[in-house]
Design a protein around this motif. Structure first.
Motif, PDB file in Angstrom:
ATOM      1  N   ALA A 156      46.660  35.393  40.590  1.00  0.00           N
ATOM      2  CA  ALA A 156      45.543  34.806  39.840  1.00  0.00           C
ATOM      3  C   ALA A 156      44.340  34.573  40.743  1.00  0.00           C
ATOM      4  O   ALA A 156      43.198  34.848  40.369  1.00  0.00           O
ATOM      5  CB  ALA A 156      45.986  33.497  39.190  1.00  0.00           C
ATOM      6  N   GLY A 157      44.597  34.061  41.956  1.00  0.00           N
ATOM      7  CA  GLY A 157      43.494  33.838  42.888  1.00  0.00           C
ATOM      8  C   GLY A 157      42.818  35.134  43.285  1.00  0.00           C
ATOM      9  O   GLY A 157      41.584  35.223  43.339  1.00  0.00           O
ATOM     10  N   MET A 158      43.613  36.168  43.545  1.00  0.00           N
ATOM     11  CA  MET A 158      43.049  37.461  43.922  1.00  0.00           C
ATOM     12  C   MET A 158      42.208  38.043  42.791  1.00  0.00           C
ATOM     13  O   MET A 158      41.071  38.481  42.990  1.00  0.00           O
ATOM     14  CB  MET A 158      44.173  38.435  44.275  1.00  0.00           C
ATOM     15  CG  MET A 158      43.689  39.791  44.760  1.00  0.00           C
ATOM     16  SD  MET A 158      45.007  41.047  44.763  1.00  0.00           S
ATOM     17  CE  MET A 158      46.212  40.269  45.830  1.00  0.00           C
ATOM     18  N   CYS A 159      42.762  38.036  41.585  1.00  0.00           N
ATOM     19  CA  CYS A 159      42.075  38.639  40.441  1.00  0.00           C
ATOM     20  C   CYS A 159      40.818  37.854  40.075  1.00  0.00           C
ATOM     21  O   CYS A 159      39.766  38.436  39.799  1.00  0.00           O
ATOM     22  CB  CYS A 159      43.032  38.708  39.262  1.00  0.00           C
ATOM     23  SG  CYS A 159      42.482  39.770  37.929  1.00  0.00           S
ATOM     24  N   ALA A 160      40.915  36.533  40.093  1.00  0.00           N
ATOM     25  CA  ALA A 160      39.745  35.708  39.773  1.00  0.00           C
ATOM     26  C   ALA A 160      38.644  35.893  40.806  1.00  0.00           C
ATOM     27  O   ALA A 160      37.451  35.915  40.477  1.00  0.00           O
ATOM     28  CB  ALA A 160      40.151  34.238  39.694  1.00  0.00           C
ATOM     29  N   ALA A 263      39.322  41.638  33.488  1.00  0.00           N
ATOM     30  CA  ALA A 263      39.655  40.845  34.665  1.00  0.00           C
ATOM     31  C   ALA A 263      40.027  39.400  34.342  1.00  0.00           C
ATOM     32  O   ALA A 263      41.022  38.879  34.866  1.00  0.00           O
ATOM     33  CB  ALA A 263      38.484  40.863  35.651  1.00  0.00           C
ATOM     34  N   LEU A 264      39.241  38.735  33.500  1.00  0.00           N
ATOM     35  CA  LEU A 264      39.451  37.294  33.320  1.00  0.00           C
ATOM     36  C   LEU A 264      40.797  36.947  32.677  1.00  0.00           C
ATOM     37  O   LEU A 264      41.519  36.092  33.193  1.00  0.00           O
ATOM     38  CB  LEU A 264      38.282  36.708  32.517  1.00  0.00           C
ATOM     39  CG  LEU A 264      36.930  36.723  33.249  1.00  0.00           C
ATOM     40  CD1 LEU A 264      35.843  36.106  32.378  1.00  0.00           C
ATOM     41  CD2 LEU A 264      37.020  35.977  34.583  1.00  0.00           C
ATOM     42  N   PRO A 265      41.193  37.573  31.550  1.00  0.00           N
ATOM     43  CA  PRO A 265      42.517  37.260  31.006  1.00  0.00           C
ATOM     44  C   PRO A 265      43.644  37.618  31.966  1.00  0.00           C
ATOM     45  O   PRO A 265      44.688  36.958  31.973  1.00  0.00           O
ATOM     46  CB  PRO A 265      42.587  38.114  29.726  1.00  0.00           C
ATOM     47  CG  PRO A 265      41.180  38.434  29.384  1.00  0.00           C
ATOM     48  CD  PRO A 265      40.467  38.535  30.698  1.00  0.00           C
ATOM     49  N   THR A 266      43.426  38.650  32.776  1.00  0.00           N
ATOM     50  CA  THR A 266      44.441  39.040  33.752  1.00  0.00           C
ATOM     51  C   THR A 266      44.684  37.919  34.743  1.00  0.00           C
ATOM     52  O   THR A 266      45.837  37.588  35.067  1.00  0.00           O
ATOM     53  CB  THR A 266      43.992  40.316  34.486  1.00  0.00           C
ATOM     54  OG1 THR A 266      43.814  41.369  33.536  1.00  0.00           O
ATOM     55  CG2 THR A 266      45.015  40.738  35.520  1.00  0.00           C
ATOM     56  N   ALA A 267      43.612  37.301  35.242  1.00  0.00           N
ATOM     57  CA  ALA A 267      43.752  36.195  36.186  1.00  0.00           C
ATOM     58  C   ALA A 267      44.450  35.001  35.542  1.00  0.00           C
ATOM     59  O   ALA A 267      45.334  34.379  36.141  1.00  0.00           O
ATOM     60  CB  ALA A 267      42.382  35.791  36.713  1.00  0.00           C
ATOM     61  N   PHE A 313      42.161  46.033  25.751  1.00  0.00           N
ATOM     62  CA  PHE A 313      41.763  46.120  27.146  1.00  0.00           C
ATOM     63  C   PHE A 313      42.251  44.906  27.938  1.00  0.00           C
ATOM     64  O   PHE A 313      42.693  45.032  29.085  1.00  0.00           O
ATOM     65  CB  PHE A 313      40.239  46.240  27.228  1.00  0.00           C
ATOM     66  CG  PHE A 313      39.781  47.250  28.242  1.00  0.00           C
ATOM     67  CD1 PHE A 313      40.223  48.559  28.167  1.00  0.00           C
ATOM     68  CD2 PHE A 313      38.904  46.893  29.254  1.00  0.00           C
ATOM     69  CE1 PHE A 313      39.796  49.501  29.097  1.00  0.00           C
ATOM     70  CE2 PHE A 313      38.481  47.816  30.185  1.00  0.00           C
ATOM     71  CZ  PHE A 313      38.925  49.122  30.108  1.00  0.00           C
ATOM     72  N   ALA A 314      42.153  43.717  27.333  1.00  0.00           N
ATOM     73  CA  ALA A 314      42.655  42.515  27.992  1.00  0.00           C
ATOM     74  C   ALA A 314      44.160  42.606  28.215  1.00  0.00           C
ATOM     75  O   ALA A 314      44.673  42.245  29.288  1.00  0.00           O
ATOM     76  CB  ALA A 314      42.313  41.279  27.154  1.00  0.00           C
TER      77      ALA A 314
END
Length: 395
Positions: A156-160, A263-267, A313-314
């Motif tokens: 989560a930190g990496m993706c965010a 990106a955001l939902p992934t994080a 996509f999310a």
């Protein structure tokens, strides 16, 4: 461990001992470091390209500059054994954060293309060390009962960080070097904070060797394959799918928004994926992730509603990145000692190969077979890997 005997990795050599007390200062230091660098990388990747373009450099030279970063990644992997034999891994992480800060300060202070080329090479070198050693340290510092959740927090930190970095470009601009200078100061502060945390740590990754990296490829082909597939599908979504949307008649604004929605939902989802990895059989979670990723790519060409497309996509981004969270969790579960660092290095190489193939191969397929061939080809590739995982579970 019962999971390690499931037949996924028949050549597995070691399994992690149970660590009853998490090394929280080490865990915090690793997540802080990778999040900080992800913010910096998310900012500098587009910022370097935009700055060079505004100075009149050709796309070919901009590509050469990006290639220097990849060269640094490869060099750090080849030198990993000698570096970890000479210096402790935690000190190498601090030195790499400081090195990244100096590289960014160089971008702010110089306009020479040759100087930027060298700084970009060193940035790739130090970045690779941060990720390889940080992931190995994370695995060594946490008990298996929390491994999935901690890997989820790391992801989560990496993706965010990657998602937040580009948001600073409109505020800081692409001229004058302000963005590079502020990011350099930010990384220097994080390096100091990481050093303070390390006074309280109890664990440290063991030295590894270049030979151990190649032994890991033979020992854990499916784990390496998961990271390769993640890199392929992730970069295809980030780089090729916006082009797909434009070619299908959607606006450039919609194509740009799609990357943010990816990106955001992934994080946000990664800590929940981590919880699933701690509560459910980990191979089953990985199999579910790649199945959902394959299905999302395959159904994308049939979608017409923009809201439905963004929802898919999310889901695509969440499922694709979850493969990496799964691989990182299972690395720490199944290996210890020098093989942790070797596995992290093998993951870095697999991601580099997968991401390189994801953008080039998908683009070539779209050029030859039309826009819809892009997502369909990635979906078929993911489906083939899904079948490989199913066969491995049965064996």
């Amino acid at each position: 461990m019962c999971r390690a005997a499931s037949g996924w990795e028949p050549f597995m050599q070691t399994s992690s001992p149970t660590v009853f007390a998490p090394d929280w200062p080490a865990i915090a230091a690793v997540i802080l470091g990778v999040t900080a660098f992800s913010v910096a990388q998310g900012l500098t990747y587009p910022l370097i390209s935009l700055t060079l373009e505004s100075r009149g450099y050709s796309p070919a030279l901009i590509g050469v500059n990006a290639l220097a970063f990849a060269g640094g990644l490869a060099a750090s992997t080849l030198l990993l054994g000698s570096l970890t034999a000479r210096w402790r891994a935690d000190r190498l992480i601090i030195a790499s954060l400081v090195g990244c800060s100096l590289c960014l300060a160089t971008f702010a202070a110089s306009t020479s293309f040759a100087v930027w080329l060298g700084a970009r090479f060193l940035l790739g070198f130090f970045a690779s060390l941060i990720f390889m050693l940080g992931e190995a340290w994370l695995s060594a510092a946490c008990p298996d009962r929390l491994r999935g959740r901690i890997s989820g927090a790391y992801g989560a930190g990496m993706c965010a960080g990657f998602a937040a970095g580009p948001l600073a470009i409109p505020l800081l601009g692409s001229e004058g070097g302000l963005g590079f200078a502020l990011t350099a100061v930010y990384l220097a502060i994080v390096a100091f904070a990481t050093g303070m945390l390390m006074f309280s740590t109890r664990t440290v990754p063991e030295p590894s060797s270049t030979g151990a990296v190649f032994r890991f490829f033979r020992a854990a082909p499916l784990l390496v394959g998961m990271v390769f597939v993640f890199g392929f599908a992730d970069i295809a979504a980030i780089s090729a799918m916006p082009v797909y949307f434009v070619k299908m008649g959607y606006s450039q604004a919609f194509a740009a928004v799609s990357v943010t929605v990816l990106a955001l939902p992934t994080a946000i989802a990664q800590p929940f994926i981590g919880l699933m990895l701690d509560k459910l059989p980990r191979e089953r979670v990985a199999l579910s992730a790649v199945t959902v990723a394959a299905a999302s790519y395959l159904i994308l060409p049939s979608m017409e509603s923009e809201i439905a497309i963004l929802a898919v996509f999310a889901l695509m981004g969440t499922a694709t990145f979850s493969l990496y969270t799964c691989a990182l969790t299972m690395l720490g579960e199944r290996y210890n000692g020098a093989m942790l660092v070797a596995g992290s290095a093998a993951f870095a190489l697999a991601y580099a190969a997968g991401s390189g193939a994801g953008s080039s191969v998908t683009g070539a397929i779209m050029e030859a077979g039309g826009p819809k061939a892009g997502p369909l080809s990635v979906g078929l590739g993911l489906a083939v890997f899904t079948a490989a995982l199913v066969l491995a579970r049965r064996r």
